[in-house]
Design a protein around this motif. Structure first.
Motif, PDB file in Angstrom:
ATOM      1  N   SER A   1      13.096  89.982  26.997  1.00  0.00           N
ATOM      2  CA  SER A   1      12.025  90.785  27.588  1.00  0.00           C
ATOM      3  C   SER A   1      10.836  89.926  28.013  1.00  0.00           C
ATOM      4  O   SER A   1      10.113  90.267  28.945  1.00  0.00           O
ATOM      5  N   LEU A   2      10.644  88.785  27.337  1.00  0.00           N
ATOM      6  CA  LEU A   2       9.538  87.886  27.672  1.00  0.00           C
ATOM      7  C   LEU A   2       9.903  86.877  28.757  1.00  0.00           C
ATOM      8  O   LEU A   2       9.057  86.111  29.203  1.00  0.00           O
ATOM      9  N   GLY A   3      11.179  86.860  29.146  1.00  0.00           N
ATOM     10  CA  GLY A   3      11.592  85.978  30.231  1.00  0.00           C
ATOM     11  C   GLY A   3      12.095  84.624  29.797  1.00  0.00           C
ATOM     12  O   GLY A   3      12.198  83.706  30.634  1.00  0.00           O
ATOM     13  N   CYS A   4      12.428  84.458  28.507  1.00  0.00           N
ATOM     14  CA  CYS A   4      12.991  83.182  28.048  1.00  0.00           C
ATOM     15  C   CYS A   4      14.363  82.977  28.698  1.00  0.00           C
ATOM     16  O   CYS A   4      15.143  83.925  28.832  1.00  0.00           O
ATOM     17  N   LYS A   5      14.665  81.755  29.094  1.00  0.00           N
ATOM     18  CA  LYS A   5      15.882  81.482  29.866  1.00  0.00           C
ATOM     19  C   LYS A   5      17.125  81.315  28.996  1.00  0.00           C
ATOM     20  O   LYS A   5      18.195  81.799  29.337  1.00  0.00           O
ATOM     21  N   GLN A   6      16.987  80.580  27.878  1.00  0.00           N
ATOM     22  CA  GLN A   6      18.160  80.277  27.060  1.00  0.00           C
ATOM     23  C   GLN A   6      17.846  80.472  25.585  1.00  0.00           C
ATOM     24  O   GLN A   6      16.679  80.432  25.177  1.00  0.00           O
ATOM     25  N   ALA A   7      18.909  80.653  24.784  1.00  0.00           N
ATOM     26  CA  ALA A   7      18.729  80.826  23.339  1.00  0.00           C
ATOM     27  C   ALA A   7      19.887  80.179  22.598  1.00  0.00           C
ATOM     28  O   ALA A   7      21.020  80.131  23.085  1.00  0.00           O
ATOM     29  N   GLN A   8      19.580  79.685  21.401  1.00  0.00           N
ATOM     30  CA  GLN A   8      20.621  79.189  20.506  1.00  0.00           C
ATOM     31  C   GLN A   8      20.225  79.550  19.083  1.00  0.00           C
ATOM     32  O   GLN A   8      19.053  79.771  18.781  1.00  0.00           O
ATOM     33  N   GLY A   9      21.204  79.645  18.207  1.00  0.00           N
ATOM     34  CA  GLY A   9      20.919  79.997  16.822  1.00  0.00           C
ATOM     35  C   GLY A   9      22.147  80.578  16.155  1.00  0.00           C
ATOM     36  O   GLY A   9      23.181  80.813  16.794  1.00  0.00           O
ATOM     37  N   PHE A  10      22.055  80.818  14.858  1.00  0.00           N
ATOM     38  CA  PHE A  10      23.200  81.278  14.089  1.00  0.00           C
ATOM     39  C   PHE A  10      23.709  82.645  14.540  1.00  0.00           C
ATOM     40  O   PHE A  10      24.878  82.976  14.335  1.00  0.00           O
ATOM     41  N   LEU A  11      22.844  83.478  15.143  1.00  0.00           N
ATOM     42  CA  LEU A  11      23.307  84.764  15.658  1.00  0.00           C
ATOM     43  C   LEU A  11      24.382  84.558  16.719  1.00  0.00           C
ATOM     44  O   LEU A  11      25.326  85.346  16.823  1.00  0.00           O
ATOM     45  N   LEU A  12      24.246  83.491  17.491  1.00  0.00           N
ATOM     46  CA  LEU A  12      25.152  83.233  18.604  1.00  0.00           C
ATOM     47  C   LEU A  12      26.288  82.300  18.215  1.00  0.00           C
ATOM     48  O   LEU A  12      27.445  82.557  18.534  1.00  0.00           O
ATOM     49  N   ALA A  13      25.971  81.226  17.533  1.00  0.00           N
ATOM     50  CA  ALA A  13      27.013  80.279  17.119  1.00  0.00           C
ATOM     51  C   ALA A  13      26.438  79.249  16.164  1.00  0.00           C
ATOM     52  O   ALA A  13      25.296  78.818  16.318  1.00  0.00           O
ATOM     53  N   ARG A  14      27.245  78.848  15.200  1.00  0.00           N
ATOM     54  CA  ARG A  14      26.886  77.737  14.320  1.00  0.00           C
ATOM     55  C   ARG A  14      27.384  76.429  14.937  1.00  0.00           C
ATOM     56  O   ARG A  14      28.283  76.445  15.781  1.00  0.00           O
ATOM     57  N   PRO A  15      26.830  75.298  14.536  1.00  0.00           N
ATOM     58  CA  PRO A  15      27.351  74.022  15.029  1.00  0.00           C
ATOM     59  C   PRO A  15      28.823  73.859  14.671  1.00  0.00           C
ATOM     60  O   PRO A  15      29.264  74.291  13.602  1.00  0.00           O
ATOM     61  N   MET A  16      29.576  73.224  15.574  1.00  0.00           N
ATOM     62  CA  MET A  16      31.020  73.072  15.382  1.00  0.00           C
ATOM     63  C   MET A  16      31.470  71.727  15.939  1.00  0.00           C
ATOM     64  O   MET A  16      30.813  71.162  16.837  1.00  0.00           O
ATOM     65  N   PRO A  17      32.599  71.194  15.453  1.00  0.00           N
ATOM     66  CA  PRO A  17      33.125  69.952  16.032  1.00  0.00           C
ATOM     67  C   PRO A  17      33.509  70.158  17.492  1.00  0.00           C
ATOM     68  O   PRO A  17      33.819  71.278  17.914  1.00  0.00           O
ATOM     69  N   GLY A  18      33.526  69.084  18.257  1.00  0.00           N
ATOM     70  CA  GLY A  18      33.835  69.175  19.672  1.00  0.00           C
ATOM     71  C   GLY A  18      35.201  69.777  19.953  1.00  0.00           C
ATOM     72  O   GLY A  18      35.383  70.489  20.944  1.00  0.00           O
ATOM     73  N   ARG A  19      36.164  69.505  19.074  1.00  0.00           N
ATOM     74  CA  ARG A  19      37.522  70.014  19.300  1.00  0.00           C
ATOM     75  C   ARG A  19      37.603  71.536  19.176  1.00  0.00           C
ATOM     76  O   ARG A  19      38.578  72.148  19.628  1.00  0.00           O
ATOM     77  N   GLU A  20      36.574  72.146  18.566  1.00  0.00           N
ATOM     78  CA  GLU A  20      36.593  73.595  18.397  1.00  0.00           C
ATOM     79  C   GLU A  20      35.838  74.337  19.494  1.00  0.00           C
ATOM     80  O   GLU A  20      35.917  75.567  19.583  1.00  0.00           O
ATOM     81  N   LEU A  21      35.102  73.614  20.327  1.00  0.00           N
ATOM     82  CA  LEU A  21      34.232  74.278  21.301  1.00  0.00           C
ATOM     83  C   LEU A  21      35.018  75.084  22.329  1.00  0.00           C
ATOM     84  O   LEU A  21      34.648  76.216  22.667  1.00  0.00           O
ATOM     85  N   MET A  22      36.129  74.529  22.836  1.00  0.00           N
ATOM     86  CA  MET A  22      36.907  75.253  23.845  1.00  0.00           C
ATOM     87  C   MET A  22      37.466  76.547  23.267  1.00  0.00           C
ATOM     88  O   MET A  22      37.507  77.588  23.933  1.00  0.00           O
ATOM     89  N   GLY A  23      37.901  76.498  22.016  1.00  0.00           N
ATOM     90  CA  GLY A  23      38.403  77.699  21.355  1.00  0.00           C
ATOM     91  C   GLY A  23      37.302  78.734  21.198  1.00  0.00           C
ATOM     92  O   GLY A  23      37.537  79.939  21.353  1.00  0.00           O
ATOM     93  N   TRP A  24      36.085  78.272  20.874  1.00  0.00           N
ATOM     94  CA  TRP A  24      34.950  79.191  20.742  1.00  0.00           C
ATOM     95  C   TRP A  24      34.650  79.853  22.085  1.00  0.00           C
ATOM     96  O   TRP A  24      34.400  81.068  22.146  1.00  0.00           O
ATOM     97  N   ILE A  25      34.668  79.091  23.162  1.00  0.00           N
ATOM     98  CA  ILE A  25      34.397  79.650  24.482  1.00  0.00           C
ATOM     99  C   ILE A  25      35.445  80.703  24.845  1.00  0.00           C
ATOM    100  O   ILE A  25      35.130  81.777  25.374  1.00  0.00           O
TER     101      ILE A  25
END
Length: 424
Positions: A384-408
């Motif tokens: 609502s305030l116009g922020c462009k991007q967000a990251q955090g545990f609500l969206l995703a926790r950090p993961m190894p690179g090999r798991e990123l494609m599976g997450w997507i």
């Protein structure tokens, strides 16, 4: 303490941690009506173990008598005998202490100051609200319990490590890179990832970055660490590109890295060698790093920006000269610190600061990224305030690179649904 105007029959979506279910919640408030409404609300949430105390002194005495510490304390500030601030100071002395949700009739500036004090004392603060607290806000606060948990942030004993072990880990490339996705709040697609260094030593202990990064800086290893992370990132990016996923990556640069004369050359040469376009990489730099060696910082940042790399000011708002830094450096991204996200939906004071930071980014024409997003209410406010991007545990926790494609492939769509529901 809990709003009686909001129907508690409309139970908010809850995902309570097992500790809350087993250990319960303590309500500390001198108003019997507020204690009753809070008790009723918590029971509606399915929390059967609810303790009550009419002031801080009684609460501390009751804690001393209990065989099991409540997981959460819902704490008023203005109370006779012992106020909420004194309770927080007492809790800080305990080896095992509950997480805290603050609720007060005081003004938002004071509540915010007490919230900052609580966190500085090492207390896990789930939320800070003006009375009466909306059940939805309370549910969000309880849902955030232990969201920062896991092997990377909680340690039951001191971890013994030294520079020699770190050097060996760098030589053997055993420091791994994890990635936390960022979501574009307009397209709801993945906007990129932040690369995070993770080190598990030979004994199987996770060494927190707050330990090994200062160690690397102190012993002249931070350049080696930065380049090790960069090499892993470039390899992972090439792997993703082969699968048709062109994911931008953000990498942290420390203050000591900026002062290294040849670092920019090393970064540029390695990226060219791997064939990755510079505009797919952003370097995140904290405000504190920018004032340690201004000429070196300006030289390194300007050279990287000249070659097409993105430059992000990280933890924006936590330094003392943010406006000056924005005028001095060629930033392409402004990353808003978690401290200005947490509690903003329920605190006008914090919300105004958050709005100002986002508007600043908009006026400068740079991307604003909110980090540490943990609740749907925070996500809704950011959009609502116009922020462009967000990251955090609500969206995703950090993961190894090999798991990123599976997450997507498997997890991104459900996260998009959360975003759309929160932002609709």
């Amino acid at each position: 303490m809990i709003s009686l105007n909001t129907s508690i029959n409309e139970t908010p979506l809850l995902n309570l941690h097992s500790d809350i279910q087993q250990q319960g919640v303590m309500v500390v408030d001198d108003s019997s009506m507020h204690r009753y409404s809070a008790h009723l609300c918590l029971r509606t949430f399915g929390i059967n173990q609810v303790y009550e105390a009419a002031n801080g002194k009684l609460a501390i005495e009751q804690l001393a008598q209990l065989t099991q510490m409540p997981a959460v304390m819902l704490l008023d500030l203005e109370m006779p005998v012992m106020d909420g601030i004194e309770v927080l100071q007492q809790l800080a002395q305990l080896q095992h202490k509950p997480a805290v949700v603050l609720a007060s009739s005081s003004d938002e500036v004071l509540i915010s100051a007490v919230a900052t004090m609580a966190e500085a004392l090492g207390i896990s603060l789930l939320g800070a609200f003006r009375k009466p607290v909306n059940p939805v806000d309370l549910a969000d606060a309880l849902n955030s319990y232990n969201t920062g948990g896991g092997p990377l942030t909680h340690f039951n004993r001191p971890i013994d490590t030294d520079a020699e072990q770190l050097k060996i880990a760098l030589d053997r490339a055993t420091i791994q890179v994890y990635y936390q996705p960022k979501i574009d709040l307009e397209s709801m697609k993945i906007a990129g990832v932040e690369a995070l260094a993770r080190w598990k030593n030979q004994q199987g202990d996770w060494i927190p970055p707050s330990v090994f990064i200062p160690l690397a800086e102190e012993h002249g290893l931070i350049g080696d660490l930065t380049l090790s992370v960069l090499e892993q990132v470039l390899q992972d990016m090439n792997g993703w590109w082969e699968q048709g996923q062109y994911v931008p990556v953000a990498i942290n640069l420390s203050a000591k890295s900026l002062a290294e004369f040849n670092l920019a050359n090393e970064i540029i040469q390695r990226v060219i060698r791997q064939g990755i376009p510079a505009n797919f990489l952003t370097f995140e730099i904290t405000e504190s790093a920018l004032v340690m060696d201004l000429p070196s910082a300006l030289a390194t940042i300007s050279r990287l920006r000249l070659k097409g790399f993105g430059i992000s000011i990280d933890d924006y708002g936590t330094g003392f000269s943010s406006m000056q830094q924005l005028s001095r450096f060629p930033f392409s991204e402004l990353k808003i610190d978690r401290s200005f996200i947490q509690g903003a939906p329920g605190r006008q004071y914090i919300r105004n600061i958050l709005k100002s930071a986002i508007e600043m980014g908009q006026r400068l024409g740079i991307t604003t990224v909110a980090e540490g997003v943990e609740t749907e209410a925070e996500l809704h406010l950011l959009k609502s305030l116009g922020c462009k991007q967000a990251q955090g545990f609500l969206l995703a926790r950090p993961m190894p690179g090999r798991e990123l494609m599976g997450w997507i492939e498997q997890e991104l769509q459900p996260k998009q649904t959360i975003c759309q529901k929160s932002l609709g």
